[in-house]
Design an enzyme around this catalytic site. Structure first.
Site, short mmCIF file in Angstrom:
data_model
loop_
_atom_site.label_atom_id
_atom_site.label_comp_id
_atom_site.label_asym_id
_atom_site.label_seq_id
_atom_site.Cartn_x
_atom_site.Cartn_y
_atom_site.Cartn_z
N SER A 4 0.64 -1.22 -0.09
CA SER A 4 0.04 -0.09 -0.22
C SER A 4 0.92 1.35 0.16
CB SER A 4 -0.85 -0.07 1.34
OG SER A 4 -1.67 1.16 1.43
N TYR B 204 -2.41 -1.83 10.21
CA TYR B 204 -2.51 -1.62 8.88
C TYR B 204 -1.14 -1.00 8.26
CZ TYR B 204 -3.84 -1.07 4.05
OH TYR B 204 -3.88 -1.04 2.64
#
Length: 228
Positions: free
Chosen positions: A74, A86
């Site tokens: 990401s 995350y």
């Protein structure tokens, strides 16, 4: 697809030509102080440890075929914008993929990282994110609730909804990058996917910390007892 190199047309051989790791979750997401070790482990187990486990189990087959490994990280693996597991997991995916690429290069195996920005998928659906955030707020001690203030939850909900609306719906940006990494003769080490990844977060990742902190701070709520 816009990368301008010819398909590799791999010669069939025993083994596995391509592995794409794309599993990921984002909840729970909240300020780190609101979370427990178990909250972090829940995300890390899926996004990082699971990716490592799947890769290691299939690596002999990929090596035998001189194939490709494509790991979806990401742009949050470049710039950590919020607390929880995350961003940590995506930084880990980047580090694991970098070491793997260097180790497997002598075997003819290519390893690519895809760094998507925001896309309108379930992982950034505002409803579960905001609900989870509110649940974490409710379990905070009274002292912590007073320090952050109830408005912190409301501002987070508004920011999450806004970012979802600004996210891209064209998932082809990500799938095209996967196709290129798997099938083209000269795959890239990294693919940025999405307008926000290319125009905002990647440039931000090269800024001095004071500048990136200031810019990202504009999106974050100010705690009740924080410095205005």
């Amino acid at each position: 697809m816009g990368w301008g190199t010819a398909p590799a047309h791999p010669i069939p051989s025993p083994g596995l030509w391509g592995l794409v790791n794309n599993a990921g979750i984002a909840i729970p997401t909240a300020p780190n102080e609101w979370l427990t070790k178990e909250d972090f482990v829940k995300v890390l187990n899926v996004n990082l440890v699971g990716l490592v486990e799947v890769t290691l189990s299939l690596l002999p087959l990929v090596r035998r075929a001189r194939g490709r490994v494509v790991n979806v990280a990401s742009v949050m693996g470049r710039v950590s914008c919020f607390g929880g597991g995350y961003c940590i997991s995506k930084y880990g995916v980047e580090a694991f993929s970098d070491s793997l690429r260097r180790e497997l290069r002598p075997f003819g195996v290519q390893v690519s990282i895809i760094e998507p920005g925001g896309f309108q998928t379930a992982i950034i659906d505002p409803a579960p994110l905001v609900e989870g955030f509110a649940r974490l707020w409710e379990r905070l001690p009274a002292e912590a609730q007073a320090a952050y203030g109830r408005h912190y939850v409301d501002k987070y909900a508004k920011t999450t909804t806004l970012l979802h609306r600004l996210s891209s719906s064209r998932l082809s940006h990500v799938t095209d990058a996967m196709t290129h990494a798997l099938l083209y003769r000269c795959p890239r080490s990294r693919y940025a996917a999405g307008w926000d990844a290319r125009l905002i977060f990647l440039p931000l990742s090269y800024c001095p910390a004071w500048l990136s902190d200031t810019i990202l701070g504009l999106l974050l709520p100010i705690p009740a007892s924080g410095v205005p």
